[in-house]
Write a protein that holds these residues in place. Structure first.
Motif, PDB file in Angstrom:
ATOM      1  N   UNK A   1       6.649   4.010   5.000  1.00 16.01           N
ATOM      2  CA  UNK A   1       6.980   5.172   4.174  1.00 16.01           C
ATOM      3  C   UNK A   1       7.230   4.765   2.730  1.00 16.01           C
ATOM      4  N   UNK A   2       7.923   3.652   2.548  1.00 18.23           N
ATOM      5  CA  UNK A   2       8.203   3.189   1.190  1.00 18.23           C
ATOM      6  C   UNK A   2       6.916   2.795   0.476  1.00 18.23           C
ATOM      7  N   UNK A   3       6.051   2.074   1.150  1.00 19.20           N
ATOM      8  CA  UNK A   3       4.804   1.637   0.512  1.00 19.20           C
ATOM      9  C   UNK A   3       3.898   2.802   0.152  1.00 19.20           C
ATOM     10  N   UNK A   4       4.008   3.904   0.883  1.00 23.29           N
ATOM     11  CA  UNK A   4       3.143   5.053   0.627  1.00 23.29           C
ATOM     12  C   UNK A   4       3.807   6.106  -0.250  1.00 23.29           C
ATOM     13  N   UNK A   5       4.928   5.762  -0.852  1.00 22.65           N
ATOM     14  CA  UNK A   5       5.628   6.700  -1.730  1.00 22.65           C
ATOM     15  C   UNK A   5       5.335   6.371  -3.183  1.00 22.65           C
ATOM     16  N   UNK A   6       5.694   7.295  -4.071  1.00 20.42           N
ATOM     17  CA  UNK A   6       5.514   7.063  -5.497  1.00 20.42           C
ATOM     18  C   UNK A   6       6.399   5.924  -5.987  1.00 20.42           C
ATOM     19  N   UNK A   7       5.901   5.153  -6.929  1.00 19.25           N
ATOM     20  CA  UNK A   7       6.737   4.249  -7.705  1.00 19.25           C
ATOM     21  C   UNK A   7       7.348   5.112  -8.808  1.00 19.25           C
TER      22      UNK A   7
END
Length: 558
Positions: free
Chosen positions: A411-417
């Motif tokens: 989920x973190x990797x596929x979220x916005x920076x």
């Protein structure tokens, strides 16, 4: 990659030669496919022509006229052919266009057709139930013609995908193309199209004028160089509020960005790499109508290297590991501990004196799995708290998922920076000094809201569309922990955002100033963790966006 058959490719190579450019080979194959379809069409009509030549000619010209008009609207050859074959050439052009947008004919037309057939004593050629669903592969990804040619207003039918209100205003035929068609008909051939499949259309976005070298298209890393002034060419009507941004954090093929652009008023995508804003290396693409001038960074700026973001790694980081950022390749939990132990044993056995091949092997494993140095000869997987820091999220933001490490990391990797997104959203701060209301479609666990909050923009209200209960919980926790004074409304299903519901939300919140779509590339099921673009979900975002813009513009002018 273009789904041509082996026989078609070999035939093209035989005729044009193996040294022929790819674009010429594509044009040759496409022309051959069209010619074959026309030949089949002529054969099927031959019997009818013998019985009633005049009636057949009239039908043929009417079909061709509708076909050309639909092609001019931006539909592909494949979609038009299947729609006419499925629904018949007597269906009005507006109904055919609507069928390709929504995947079915309007029920009112079907019912009226059914009644007329019953009254005349003749049955429909196709079963009515069969007609309700057009069986095409590409209808869900039909590009919307540019706003300069067609009004992208609110659809008159609730719950449908984007539909133009001015289809009746489009000329049925183009005289120049009609003349060309007649000439080709006399020659027994059909005019060659200027597009391939549904990757483009007769109405291409302006940014497609600068063509990409077909020899480098398959790389798909960044389809075009990033441009800081990509929105200066946005139509003045489109550039008006409410503002919107569609962001995709997964590398899409070139034709995917073409379709997205065509759905969103032909606006050129803007590509950016997150390594300019953080210790994370990933290409992101945005399509938006935000101003491009006077952007600013979120302060304080986030660390730009892994060692700065995770200081305890500096002491152990070897000189032969040049990595400065984590990447989006993956962080597989399964087997990570065994991998780290094996690499650690290799280091210990050699006492750190590795051969060049050993260094390259360990470095490659570190890159693939996002491993970091946490001790002498000791590696471990980058943990959620590390990702939260690098992506600009609060510490323990994803803590509600503490028992599911794999899900957390994905989920973190596929979220916005959020620093990267925040830089592009910073232009909203002077426009809405008192705060704004936001509709966040496929909101995830609140990346857009967090970016705005970090910019110091007050959130007067947020409507978050999110199916995942876990993400909803994370967003609610953040909303409460940060003391937000605005109103948070969470909607589980975007299809529940009907026109009536949107009107009610606007009445409740006072306005919707900004619409953002994040991670519509993710499947809607809870189990899916791998990214895969879903155009049906993207189409729902476009439908909602057009409704909101139409409603807000109508209110501002009243």
């Amino acid at each position: 990659m273009m789904n041509f058959s082996v026989d078609e490719v070999e035939f093209a190579l035989e005729k044009l030669g193996e040294d022929a450019p790819i674009n010429e080979l594509v044009d040759f194959i496409t022309a051959a496919q069209i010619a074959e379809k026309l030949e089949e069409s002529v054969d099927s009509l031959s019997c009818e022509e013998e019985n009633d030549q005049n009636a057949t000619n009239e039908t043929l010209f009417g079909t061709m006229e509708k076909t050309l008009s639909l092609l001019e609207m931006g539909f592909s050859e494949n979609e038009v052919s299947i729609a006419i074959e499925k629904f018949g050439s007597d269906v009005p052009i507006t109904e055919l266009a609507d069928a390709m947008f929504t995947g079915h004919l309007s029920r009112s037309y079907i019912e009226s057709k059914k009644l007329k057939s019953a009254a005349s004593g003749s049955g429909l050629i196709h079963n009515v139930n069969e007609r309700e669903d057009i069986e095409t592969e590409d209808c869900s990804t039909t590009p919307v013609p540019q706003s300069g040619n067609i009004n992208l207003g609110e659809s008159s039918s609730k719950g449908k995908r984007p539909k133009e209100e001015s289809l009746d205003g489009i000329p049925i035929s183009n005289p120049q193309m009609k003349q060309s068609l007649n000439e080709k008909k006399r020659e027994g051939k059909r005019p060659k199209q200027d597009h391939v499949g549904n990757a483009s259309s007769f109405i291409d976005p302006p940014w497609l004028e600068e063509k990409i070298d077909p020899n480098v298209i398959p790389s798909f890393e960044v389809p075009r160089p990033a441009k800081s002034n990509s929105c200066k060419s946005v139509n003045k009507v489109v550039a008006k509020p409410p503002y919107f941004l569609y962001g995709n954090v997964v590398n899409l093929p070139y034709d995917g960005w073409v379709k997205i652009s065509q759905f969103l008023y032909g606006i050129e995508p803007e590509f950016v790499n997150t390594q300019s804003f953080s210790a994370f290396n990933r290409n992101e693409g945005y399509v938006h109508n935000l101003p491009a001038e006077n952007r600013f960074h979120i302060l304080p700026k986030s660390p730009l290297t892994i060692q700065d973001a995770i200081p305890n790694t500096k002491k152990w980081w070897p000189s032969w590991d040049p990595r400065k950022q984590l990447n989006c390749m993956g962080s597989e939990v399964l087997g990570a501990s065994k991998l780290c132990a094996r690499l650690g044993n290799m280091l210990a056995d050699s006492r750190g004196l590795l051969s060049s091949d050993q260094q390259k092997y360990i470095l490659r494993q570190c890159q693939i799995s996002n491993l970091i140095w946490v001790g002498l000869y000791k590696l471990c997987l980058a943990q959620p708290e590390h990702w939260e820091r690098i992506l600009g999220y609060p510490s323990d933001h994803t803590q509600p998922l503490e028992n599911d490490l794999t899900h957390r990391l994905h989920l973190l990797q596929q979220s916005f920076q959020t620093d990267t997104l925040g830089y592009h959203l910073s232009v909203l701060k002077p426009i809405y000094p008192g705060g704004l209301t936001m509709l966040s479609v496929f909101s995830g666990f609140g990346g857009a809201a967090i970016a705005l909050h970090r910019l110091g923009i007050h959130l007067k209200g947020v409507v978050a569309v999110e199916t995942s209960e876990a993400k909803q919980k994370i967003l609610r926790n953040w909303w409460q922990n940060t003391g937000q004074t605005g109103e948070l409304v969470i909607i589980e299903d975007i299809q529940k955002l009907t026109s009536r519901r949107l009107e009610s939300l606007i009445d409740k919140l006072g306005s919707i100033d900004f619409v953002i779509c994040q991670n519509s590339n993710m499947k809607s099921t809870e189990e899916d963790t791998l990214p895969g673009f879903d155009f049906s979900l993207f189409n729902e975002f476009v439908r909602v966006l057009q409704r909101v813009r139409s409603m807000m513009q109508r209110r501002s002018s009243s």
